[in-house]
Design an enzyme around this catalytic site. Structure first.
Site, short mmCIF file in Angstrom:
data_model
loop_
_atom_site.label_atom_id
_atom_site.label_comp_id
_atom_site.label_asym_id
_atom_site.label_seq_id
_atom_site.Cartn_x
_atom_site.Cartn_y
_atom_site.Cartn_z
N GLU A 49 4.55 7.27 13.55
CA GLU A 49 4.62 8.30 14.61
C GLU A 49 3.49 9.31 14.45
O GLU A 49 2.88 9.73 15.43
CB GLU A 49 5.97 9.01 14.55
CG GLU A 49 6.13 10.13 15.55
CD GLU A 49 7.05 11.23 15.05
OE1 GLU A 49 7.01 12.33 15.61
OE2 GLU A 49 7.81 10.97 14.10
N ASP A 53 0.86 9.95 17.42
CA ASP A 53 0.66 11.27 18.01
C ASP A 53 -0.83 11.57 18.17
O ASP A 53 -1.27 12.09 19.20
CB ASP A 53 1.34 12.32 17.13
CG ASP A 53 1.07 13.74 17.60
OD1 ASP A 53 1.59 14.13 18.66
OD2 ASP A 53 0.32 14.47 16.91
N ASP A 122 9.96 10.63 19.73
CA ASP A 122 9.31 10.17 18.49
C ASP A 122 9.09 8.66 18.54
O ASP A 122 8.06 8.15 18.08
CB ASP A 122 10.18 10.50 17.28
CG ASP A 122 10.18 11.97 16.93
OD1 ASP A 122 9.36 12.72 17.49
OD2 ASP A 122 11.01 12.38 16.09
N GLU A 125 5.92 7.78 20.42
CA GLU A 125 4.71 7.99 19.62
C GLU A 125 4.59 6.93 18.53
O GLU A 125 3.49 6.46 18.22
CB GLU A 125 4.73 9.39 19.02
CG GLU A 125 4.55 10.48 20.05
CD GLU A 125 4.52 11.86 19.45
OE1 GLU A 125 3.84 12.73 20.03
OE2 GLU A 125 5.16 12.10 18.41
#
Length: 237
Positions: A49, A53, A122, A125
């Site tokens: 994640e 991101d 989450d 991502e």
């Protein structure tokens, strides 16, 4: 259970086939599951994640930079923040029904984790990070373009629905409105709220969500769609 068939279904849905299936499984594994199963914590999605991101920030920044050549840096930053914030990514995750594919611990499962914005955002991502690790930037960008940067006009309307609605009704229409809670049901850890918007006796929209705030946002979005059909124009980036 996340078996081969389930992963095949998800791959078809996202339009990408993983060479390394372990990356896909890791992207869908919540920390509550690794804790419960006593698996190495690095096998949950948190590290992937983190990478996803960064990839999402780069791709969305490049998109906004090219699409809005006359918009200053400060406004671009605000636009990007609204596009990749938790509610926005959770909204995109719902289109994929991503929550149903995730591996959760029993406690998280029983408290409605599959529908929790913090978890599904989450997961989006992490999915980006996993695709990037498996296939590089091109398929990761294709995923972002298809599932996050598409239909932005309606998504922006949803992201900013409550503030846009207030500005339109009180600023342009010069009317009063209120959110009314119609229904609250379910156990304490997994409630459902139903809210409607009343504008001087007229119901403009109705929304449902796991929190009153989420229900209000959905109701505001429905109200904005109704008012748009009546010819009202909202601010655009």
């Amino acid at each position: 259970m996340l078996d081969g068939y389930t992963m095949d279904v998800l791959e078809q849905r996202i339009g990408y086939c993983f060479h390394n299936k372990a990356l896909l499984k890791q992207a869908l594994t919540h920390s509550s599951y690794t804790n419960e199963q006593k698996i190495n914590k690095t096998e949950n999605y948190e590290r992937i994640e983190f990478l996803g991101d960064a990839v999402l920030e780069l791709v969305s920044s490049d998109f906004l930079f090219r699409e809005h050549p006359d918009v200053p840096e400060g406004e671009l930053t605000k636009m990007r923040a609204s596009m990749v914030c938790e509610p926005s990514l959770a909204f995109c995750a719902r289109d994929l029904e991503l929550g149903q594919f995730m591996l959760l611990g029993k406690g998280e499962e029983n408290t409605g984790g599959r529908r929790r914005d913090s978890i599904t955002s989450d997961g989006m991502e992490a999915m980006i990070g996993a695709i990037y690790l498996d296939g590089g930037m091109q398929p990761a960008k294709a995923f972002i373009d298809r599932f996050i940067l598409s239909d932005l006009e309606d998504k922006r309307l949803f992201y900013d629905s409550k503030s846009n609605l207030q500005e339109l009704i009180q600023g342009k229409l010069k009317k009063e409105f209120e959110y009314r809670l119609l229904e609250e049901s379910g156990p304490e850890h997994d409630k459902t709220f139903v809210v409607e918007i009343d504008m001087e006796g007229e119901c403009l929209g109705r929304g449902q969500g796991r929190t009153k705030k989420a229900a209000e946002q959905q109701a505001a979005y429905e109200a904005l769609l109704l008012l748009r059909d009546r010819g009202y124009v909202f601010k655009k980036y």
